[in-house]
Motif scaffolding. Structure first.
Motif, mmCIF file in Angstrom:
data_model
loop_
_atom_site.group_PDB
_atom_site.id
_atom_site.type_symbol
_atom_site.label_atom_id
_atom_site.label_comp_id
_atom_site.label_asym_id
_atom_site.label_seq_id
_atom_site.Cartn_x
_atom_site.Cartn_y
_atom_site.Cartn_z
ATOM 1 N N GLY A 260 -112.098 -32.292 -53.129
ATOM 2 C CA GLY A 260 -111.834 -32.874 -54.435
ATOM 3 C C GLY A 260 -112.846 -32.501 -55.497
ATOM 4 O O GLY A 260 -113.068 -33.255 -56.444
ATOM 5 N N ILE A 261 -113.463 -31.331 -55.371
ATOM 6 C CA ILE A 261 -114.462 -30.896 -56.344
ATOM 7 C C ILE A 261 -113.757 -30.104 -57.443
ATOM 8 O O ILE A 261 -113.049 -29.136 -57.178
ATOM 9 C CB ILE A 261 -115.528 -30.006 -55.680
ATOM 10 N N THR A 262 -113.929 -30.513 -58.671
ATOM 11 C CA THR A 262 -113.299 -29.823 -59.799
ATOM 12 C C THR A 262 -114.334 -29.016 -60.563
ATOM 13 O O THR A 262 -115.428 -29.498 -60.863
ATOM 14 C CB THR A 262 -112.644 -30.827 -60.754
ATOM 15 N N THR A 263 -113.995 -27.779 -60.842
ATOM 16 C CA THR A 263 -114.862 -26.884 -61.610
ATOM 17 C C THR A 263 -114.011 -26.123 -62.604
ATOM 18 O O THR A 263 -112.796 -26.008 -62.430
ATOM 19 C CB THR A 263 -115.585 -25.875 -60.691
ATOM 20 N N PRO A 264 -114.610 -25.558 -63.646
ATOM 21 C CA PRO A 264 -113.833 -24.763 -64.605
ATOM 22 C C PRO A 264 -113.124 -23.614 -63.912
ATOM 23 O O PRO A 264 -113.624 -23.056 -62.935
ATOM 24 C CB PRO A 264 -114.913 -24.250 -65.578
ATOM 25 N N ALA A 265 -111.948 -23.267 -64.379
ATOM 26 C CA ALA A 265 -111.166 -22.190 -63.783
ATOM 27 C C ALA A 265 -111.929 -20.872 -63.856
ATOM 28 O O ALA A 265 -112.579 -20.562 -64.853
ATOM 29 C CB ALA A 265 -109.834 -22.051 -64.511
ATOM 30 N N LEU A 266 -111.879 -20.104 -62.792
ATOM 31 C CA LEU A 266 -112.555 -18.820 -62.736
ATOM 32 C C LEU A 266 -111.571 -17.708 -63.063
ATOM 33 O O LEU A 266 -110.390 -17.793 -62.749
ATOM 34 C CB LEU A 266 -113.155 -18.604 -61.343
ATOM 35 N N SER A 267 -112.057 -16.655 -63.652
ATOM 36 C CA SER A 267 -111.186 -15.556 -64.052
ATOM 37 C C SER A 267 -111.220 -14.400 -63.065
ATOM 38 O O SER A 267 -110.574 -13.385 -63.284
ATOM 39 C CB SER A 267 -111.606 -15.038 -65.439
ATOM 40 N N SER A 268 -111.992 -14.530 -61.976
ATOM 41 C CA SER A 268 -112.093 -13.433 -61.018
ATOM 42 C C SER A 268 -110.755 -13.232 -60.313
ATOM 43 O O SER A 268 -110.019 -14.178 -60.062
ATOM 44 C CB SER A 268 -113.185 -13.723 -59.987
ATOM 45 N N PRO A 269 -110.394 -11.982 -60.000
ATOM 46 C CA PRO A 269 -109.095 -11.692 -59.383
ATOM 47 C C PRO A 269 -109.030 -12.171 -57.937
ATOM 48 O O PRO A 269 -110.045 -12.522 -57.331
ATOM 49 C CB PRO A 269 -109.024 -10.167 -59.461
ATOM 50 N N LYS A 270 -107.813 -12.146 -57.399
ATOM 51 C CA LYS A 270 -107.641 -12.506 -55.999
ATOM 52 C C LYS A 270 -108.373 -11.499 -55.114
ATOM 53 O O LYS A 270 -108.546 -10.337 -55.470
ATOM 54 C CB LYS A 270 -106.158 -12.519 -55.623
ATOM 55 N N LYS A 271 -108.801 -11.970 -53.950
ATOM 56 C CA LYS A 271 -109.475 -11.102 -53.003
ATOM 57 C C LYS A 271 -108.500 -10.056 -52.483
ATOM 58 O O LYS A 271 -107.366 -10.361 -52.132
ATOM 59 C CB LYS A 271 -110.019 -11.938 -51.848
ATOM 60 N N THR A 272 -108.936 -8.801 -52.426
ATOM 61 C CA THR A 272 -108.103 -7.732 -51.902
ATOM 62 C C THR A 272 -108.272 -7.656 -50.395
ATOM 63 O O THR A 272 -109.388 -7.561 -49.885
ATOM 64 C CB THR A 272 -108.480 -6.381 -52.537
ATOM 65 N N VAL A 273 -107.170 -7.697 -49.673
ATOM 66 C CA VAL A 273 -107.201 -7.644 -48.220
ATOM 67 C C VAL A 273 -106.485 -6.385 -47.760
ATOM 68 O O VAL A 273 -105.307 -6.188 -48.068
ATOM 69 C CB VAL A 273 -106.524 -8.891 -47.606
ATOM 70 N N HIS A 274 -107.206 -5.533 -47.040
ATOM 71 C CA HIS A 274 -106.646 -4.252 -46.613
ATOM 72 C C HIS A 274 -106.170 -4.296 -45.160
ATOM 73 O O HIS A 274 -106.483 -3.403 -44.367
ATOM 74 C CB HIS A 274 -107.679 -3.140 -46.801
ATOM 75 N N TYR A 275 -105.451 -5.323 -44.802
ATOM 76 C CA TYR A 275 -104.834 -5.367 -43.482
ATOM 77 C C TYR A 275 -103.753 -6.432 -43.487
ATOM 78 O O TYR A 275 -103.653 -7.233 -44.400
ATOM 79 C CB TYR A 275 -105.869 -5.662 -42.393
ATOM 80 N N ASP A 276 -102.935 -6.417 -42.457
ATOM 81 C CA ASP A 276 -101.851 -7.380 -42.328
ATOM 82 C C ASP A 276 -101.837 -7.863 -40.885
ATOM 83 O O ASP A 276 -102.587 -7.363 -40.035
ATOM 84 C CB ASP A 276 -100.508 -6.733 -42.699
ATOM 85 N N ARG A 277 -100.978 -8.818 -40.586
ATOM 86 C CA ARG A 277 -100.840 -9.293 -39.214
ATOM 87 C C ARG A 277 -100.031 -8.286 -38.390
ATOM 88 O O ARG A 277 -99.539 -7.288 -38.937
ATOM 89 C CB ARG A 277 -100.170 -10.666 -39.203
ATOM 90 N N GLU A 278 -99.891 -8.554 -37.106
ATOM 91 C CA GLU A 278 -99.096 -7.656 -36.263
ATOM 92 C C GLU A 278 -97.696 -7.480 -36.828
ATOM 93 O O GLU A 278 -97.134 -6.390 -36.800
ATOM 94 C CB GLU A 278 -99.000 -8.196 -34.830
ATOM 95 N N GLU A 279 -97.123 -8.576 -37.327
ATOM 96 C CA GLU A 279 -95.797 -8.482 -37.926
ATOM 97 C C GLU A 279 -95.921 -8.472 -39.443
ATOM 98 O O GLU A 279 -96.700 -9.226 -40.026
ATOM 99 C CB GLU A 279 -94.911 -9.635 -37.456
ATOM 100 N N THR A 280 -95.138 -7.619 -40.069
ATOM 101 C CA THR A 280 -95.215 -7.463 -41.524
ATOM 102 C C THR A 280 -93.876 -7.739 -42.200
ATOM 103 O O THR A 280 -93.767 -7.590 -43.420
ATOM 104 C CB THR A 280 -95.657 -6.033 -41.879
ATOM 105 N N ASP A 281 -92.869 -8.157 -41.408
ATOM 106 C CA ASP A 281 -91.526 -8.352 -41.973
ATOM 107 C C ASP A 281 -91.352 -9.754 -42.549
ATOM 108 O O ASP A 281 -90.442 -10.490 -42.191
ATOM 109 C CB ASP A 281 -90.457 -8.089 -40.910
ATOM 110 N N TYR A 282 -92.250 -10.121 -43.435
ATOM 111 C CA TYR A 282 -92.131 -11.373 -44.162
ATOM 112 C C TYR A 282 -92.344 -11.082 -45.648
ATOM 113 O O TYR A 282 -92.832 -10.007 -46.013
ATOM 114 C CB TYR A 282 -93.149 -12.398 -43.658
ATOM 115 N N GLU A 283 -91.971 -12.013 -46.482
ATOM 116 C CA GLU A 283 -92.070 -11.797 -47.925
ATOM 117 C C GLU A 283 -93.516 -11.731 -48.371
ATOM 118 O O GLU A 283 -94.280 -12.680 -48.163
ATOM 119 C CB GLU A 283 -91.335 -12.905 -48.666
ATOM 120 N N HIS A 284 -93.901 -10.633 -48.985
ATOM 121 C CA HIS A 284 -95.253 -10.446 -49.501
ATOM 122 C C HIS A 284 -95.257 -10.691 -51.014
ATOM 123 O O HIS A 284 -94.406 -10.170 -51.733
ATOM 124 C CB HIS A 284 -95.756 -9.038 -49.213
ATOM 125 N N ASN A 285 -96.216 -11.484 -51.465
ATOM 126 C CA ASN A 285 -96.334 -11.764 -52.898
ATOM 127 C C ASN A 285 -97.059 -10.633 -53.627
ATOM 128 O O ASN A 285 -97.879 -9.961 -53.044
ATOM 129 C CB ASN A 285 -97.093 -13.076 -53.111
#
Length: 285
Positions: A260-285
């Motif tokens: 429940g800690i509130t802080t000002p919104a940050l403008s940094s982008p989402k973390k980039t992840v260069h891997y996926d799970r064993e299965e990839t047949d799901y909806e990717h955002n």
């Protein structure tokens, strides 16, 4: 002195695990007829494949109507923390003092439990991420294998090669008709023999057999080392959507939200992840 205490704790924990009260924690159980240990290598950054990967020993415990696939260290750690939480806490503390960056992975880096119900043709997966114990159930899918005439020897068994496109990846599997059990690592199954080696064509995931046992085995079933109410049961779609959000999010944001800690919104982008799970047949955002 710390080393001596740690050794004592390890021995005490080993005694607890030697004869765990299976009846309390294994549901819908039956005796195992075979236990296979695989080496699982997983690439954690496909842009730095030579240095970014994890290696875990994973157990496939097979019964007549069901099988369980889980990390050896994960099962060990969950057993200890349930049977003797004091010893587990000492071990966690000792590991933290020795290696602060990796103490959280006392139970290895593979945390999923995958249950195949062969009678009802269902697969249930339990996993822990984003400070939540997740669970979902799906219909068991059998890969459409193409068996070739390629032959090799793995762990003393003659194996044939098969390939299939399954859950978003192209898989290569080596199976042995000498072991007439139609199962294998992860969710791979459906061949006329046990799968002893498997990998996807990108080599993001590799499974290689290390050992096979047919005696002195435990029970096969749902390993519930936490109260039933601790699990969040969702659909497969929700499970993977939640995992993707977790992997691309910032850990600090999740911790603040949890407390429940509130802080000002940050403008940094989402973390980039260069891997996926064993299965990839799901909806990717």
């Amino acid at each position: 002195m710390k080393a001596k205490i740690f050794v004592i704790v390890i021995l005490k924990a080993a005694i607890c695990i030697a004869s765990p009260p299976d009846n309390l924690y294994v549901k819908d159980r039956e005796d195992a007829i075979l236990e296979v240990i695989y080496n699982r290598k997983a690439i954690t950054d496909t842009t730095r494949r030579e240095e970014s990967f994890t290696i875990d020993d994973i157990m496939l415990r097979i019964g007549k109507t069901k099988s369980l696939f889980c990390g050896v260290k994960k099962l060990w750690a969950d057993s200890i923390s349930t049977v003797d939480f004091v010893s587990y806490s000492y071990m966690l503390r000792a590991t933290y003092e020795k290696d602060k960056d990796n103490f959280f992975f006392l139970g290895g880096r593979y945390w999923s439990y995958i249950y195949k119900d062969l009678l009802n043709k269902e697969v249930t997966e339990c996993d822990y991420f984003d400070m939540t114990h997740w669970r979902y159930k799906e219909e068991m899918k059998i890969p459409s294998w193409n068996i070739s005439d390629s032959i090799t020897n793995i762990a003393g068994y003659e194996c044939l090669m098969a390939t299939a496109y399954f859950k978003g990846r192209r898989w290569v599997a080596w199976f042995s008709p000498e072991i007439p059990i139609s199962d294998g690592p992860w969710k791979l199954c459906g061949l006329p023999g046990l799968i002893l080696s498997a990998y996807d064509d990108a080599r993001d995931y590799e499974f290689t057999v290390k050992s096979i046992r047919t005696s002195g085995l435990g029970l096969v079933g749902f390993m519930y080392y936490r109260p039933e109410e601790d699990y969040v049961t969702v659909t497969r779609e929700k499970f993977f959507k939640s995992w993707q959000k977790y992997k691309h999010g910032r850990a600090s944001d999740r911790i603040k939200a949890a407390y429940g800690i509130t802080t000002p919104a940050l403008s940094s982008p989402k973390k980039t992840v260069h891997y996926d799970r064993e299965e990839t047949d799901y909806e990717h955002n």
